[in-house]
Design an enzyme around this catalytic site. Structure first.
Site, mmCIF file in Angstrom:
data_model
loop_
_atom_site.group_PDB
_atom_site.id
_atom_site.type_symbol
_atom_site.label_atom_id
_atom_site.label_comp_id
_atom_site.label_asym_id
_atom_site.label_seq_id
_atom_site.Cartn_x
_atom_site.Cartn_y
_atom_site.Cartn_z
ATOM 1 N N GLY A 45 9.117 16.063 6.333
ATOM 2 C CA GLY A 45 9.009 16.626 4.990
ATOM 3 C C GLY A 45 7.769 17.461 4.774
ATOM 4 N N LYS A 46 6.931 17.574 5.780
ATOM 5 C CA LYS A 46 5.707 18.369 5.630
ATOM 6 C C LYS A 46 6.035 19.857 5.629
ATOM 7 C CE LYS A 46 2.331 15.012 7.289
ATOM 8 N NZ LYS A 46 1.576 14.966 6.025
ATOM 9 N N LYS B 216 10.231 3.726 8.966
ATOM 10 C CA LYS B 216 10.004 3.323 10.350
ATOM 11 C C LYS B 216 9.037 2.131 10.361
ATOM 12 C CE LYS B 216 6.055 6.228 11.713
ATOM 13 N NZ LYS B 216 5.148 5.182 12.215
ATOM 14 N N ASP C 205 4.439 4.435 17.577
ATOM 15 C CA ASP C 205 4.017 4.732 16.210
ATOM 16 C C ASP C 205 4.076 6.222 15.890
ATOM 17 O OD1 ASP C 205 3.059 3.782 13.706
ATOM 18 O OD2 ASP C 205 1.050 4.473 14.203
ATOM 19 N N ASP D 66 0.817 -1.218 0.000
ATOM 20 C CA ASP D 66 0.000 0.000 0.000
ATOM 21 C C ASP D 66 0.847 1.263 0.000
ATOM 22 O OD1 ASP D 66 -2.398 -1.238 -0.174
ATOM 23 O OD2 ASP D 66 -2.931 -1.060 1.944
ATOM 24 N N HIS E 18 7.541 10.939 15.107
ATOM 25 C CA HIS E 18 6.990 12.161 14.502
ATOM 26 C C HIS E 18 7.031 13.351 15.470
ATOM 27 C CE1 HIS E 18 5.870 9.625 11.311
ATOM 28 N NE2 HIS E 18 4.628 9.355 11.648
#
Length: 594
Positions: free
Chosen positions: A283-284, A250, A337, A117, A342
């Site tokens: 990268g945002k 990750k 997660d 995906d 993040h």
């Protein structure tokens, strides 16, 4: 326990460190090897095909134009060009596409796990977007590699369904898409088979046709087969004339021990400079803009300390559960997660000292200093939750444990809130509150900076007892609807003295007409260019896990039961108690912009 799993102990892996006699032998497999036969004339021909980009002024992460970094400042081997090579030699003429294609080095991108995906939804569309806007070199190919049996044409049909064109471009989309798909190929093979990777290498060499080849491998696969793939690719499919780089997704382990083991195993085959550990949140656009906002605006930099900032909130929420990912998620949980990577990476970028330069190592050095300065996390400063089934508007929403891939007695948190502190002169005593959860009332990711109260505020009585309304707040909304806004106090027009809290608002979609690139586009482009600033270095990873591993072990050893919260709610009550303990109110729950 997953933490005891050895990434190097695959039954198919027979490699030992002694296979490499010295570091030079290891580096020679991957590092850039200059070709002494390149002539000035050849370099000048390469320069002729470099054309100015007239649109989409994207720059590399170090702030320089990418087309100025890639070929004009460096040779094909990554070494500076001689002065004579940089100067035009006579009148330059443009070359036909077919002729210029034969001149430059070849970029070969292999997406390992191409049938998954992530590859279909993110990686291939990002590569097409870069091609569509002319950010990839003229000589490039894309190979998909997976166990699924598939032909080249079947791969093209599969990924064509997820490709889209920029809404602000005029060039024929179908034509450009067809050209991109013709550069896409497929090879089926096992992830632990050197023979199959040798077959891939022969196909790559056939397409590269003797050109200097640079190879990028994107590992879109489960972490337990990272090392098998890296071993096979390094021994059988690495470039012999240019560079070889590997992008690793990750999770990078699940605690300090497993992460260290993974790093050690990867470094049996790769040098640190070849490993690009990707965290797509870095990268945002709004995360990228965080440093610009702080370091290029005099109005903010003097305020960026404990003297003016009361607290900082890093908030991540999703309005859906673990649909389709229950089995994976239950082994990691929301802390591993989202929070450990993040949100912690964003915190490090936010809190770091001014780096010496925009060089990747200078910035990553400052981030590591922040992570190493953080106070150990205490269980008392953490709240965990798990969503339960809920009915709303005649519709039923499942509980986390209703997922057939999740054990009925699972204690894995789907929500967590934590208060973190940085023990240095700039941030001493300032709470950094993190909050991340699934199945909440809204989808958002944002950074909220709440400033201190105005000392001796003349208008305090106009705000009544709600002093939080008298403070300023800076909000960077990472997603959705990217925006930066500052909450200020002002007088409502009229004869009376009534104060109002208003926003100074920069809404990206209103200010900028162009579509914002996806984070994967920037990170893939940076990997191609060798720009490492937005990728995670091994010592950063070690420091991040050192902070969270003791907490995670305590949660699991004490079998802490997460507080249940309804699907679609604002999360468990424990998160509000945690914030109140540190004299903080969650900014996203004020009702003003939720």
């Amino acid at each position: 326990m997953a933490s005891q799993f050895s990434y190097c102990s695959s039954s198919s892996t027979t490699f030992t460190p002694s296979s490499f006699k010295n570091e030079t032998h290891l580096s020679s497999r991957f590092n850039i090897l200059p070709r002494k036969s390149h002539s000035c004339t050849w370099i000048s021909l390469i320069r002729r095909r470099i054309r100015p980009r007239k649109h989409f002024q994207l720059k590399s992460s170090n702030g320089h134009p990418l087309n100025a970094v890639s070929l004009q400042d460096v040779g094909t081997a990554g070494v500076p060009l001689a002065k004579n090579d940089m100067e035009p030699q006579g009148k330059e003429e443009s070359l036909p596409f077919s002729q210029s294609e034969n001149l430059g080095p070849q970029l070969s991108i292999t997406v390992v796990g191409a049938s998954g995906d992530l590859a279909k939804k993110k990686i291939f569309p990002a590569l097409f977007a870069l091609y569509y806007e002319d950010w990839l070199p003229e000589n490039f190919i894309v190979f998909g590699y997976a166990r699924t049996k598939m032909t080249d044409e079947e791969l093209r049909n599969m990924i064509s369904r997820t490709l889209t064109c920029r809404i602000d471009q005029r060039e024929n989309c179908e034509e450009k898409m067809d050209r991109f798909l013709k550069r896409c190929f497929y090879h089926s093979g096992q992830y632990n088979s050197e023979e199959h990777f040798a077959e891939l290498n022969r196909k790559l060499q056939e397409k590269e046709a003797g050109k200097l080849s640079n190879r990028l491998f994107y590992l879109s696969i489960p972490p337990n087969i990272f090392v098998d793939v890296v071993k096979c690719a390094s021994l059988r499919a690495s470039s012999t004339s240019g560079w070889t780089r590997v992008i690793v997704e990750k999770p990078f382990g699940r605690d300090s021990e497993s992460s260290g083991e993974l790093t050690r195993c990867l470094k049996l085959y790769l040098t640190e400079d070849q490993i690009f550990r990707i965290d797509h949140y870095l990268g945002k656009e709004l995360v990228e803009n965080l440093s610009v906002l702080r370091f290029s605006n005099l109005v903010f930099e003097p305020l960026w300390s404990r003297n003016y900032i009361r607290n900082v909130q890093l908030i991540f929420s999703e309005d859906f559960g673990t649909e389709g990912r229950g089995g994976y998620f239950d082994n990691y949980g929301i802390i591993r997660d989202i929070m450990q990577n993040h949100l912690l990476q964003i915190l490090a970028l936010f809190a770091m000292e001014t780096p010496v330069s925009l060089d990747a190592e200078d910035i990553r050095n400052e981030k590591v200093k922040v992570l190493r300065s953080m106070r150990p996390l205490q269980l008392d400063d953490v709240a965990v939750g798990q969503y339960k089934g809920h009915s709303k508007g005649g519709k039923s929403y499942p509980a986390y444990t209703d997922d057939p891939t999740v054990p009925n007695n699972s204690l894995t948190p789907t929500f967590a809130a934590a208060a973190l502190f940085i023990n240095n002169a700039r941030w001493d005593g300032v709470p950094f509150l993190m909050k991340a959860g699934k199945a909440l009332h809204t989808k958002r990711a944002e950074i909220r900076v709440q400033f201190r109260h105005v000392p001796g505020n003349l208008y305090k009585r106009n705000f009544g007892t709600d002093l939080d309304k008298a403070t300023n707040e800076l909000v960077l909304r990472v997603q959705p609807d990217e925006a930066i806004y500052l909450k200020i106090n002002n007088k409502v027009p009229g004869l009376g003295m009534r104060l109002d809290r208003s926003d100074l608002n920069l809404l990206y979609r209103a200010r900028y007409s162009r579509e914002i690139p996806d984070a994967y586009e920037r990170l893939l482009l940076d990997a191609v260019e060798g720009e490492r600033r937005l990728f995670i270095r091994s010592d950063e990873l070690d420091a991040a896990w050192a902070l969270f591993t003791p907490l995670l072990k305590e949660l699991e050893q004490k079998k802490i039961v997460p507080e249940l919260y309804p699907y679609g709610s604002r999360g468990p009550v424990g998160a509000h108690y945690l914030a109140a303990k540190h004299n903080v109110r969650w900014g996203d729950l004020s009702g003003e912009d939720s």
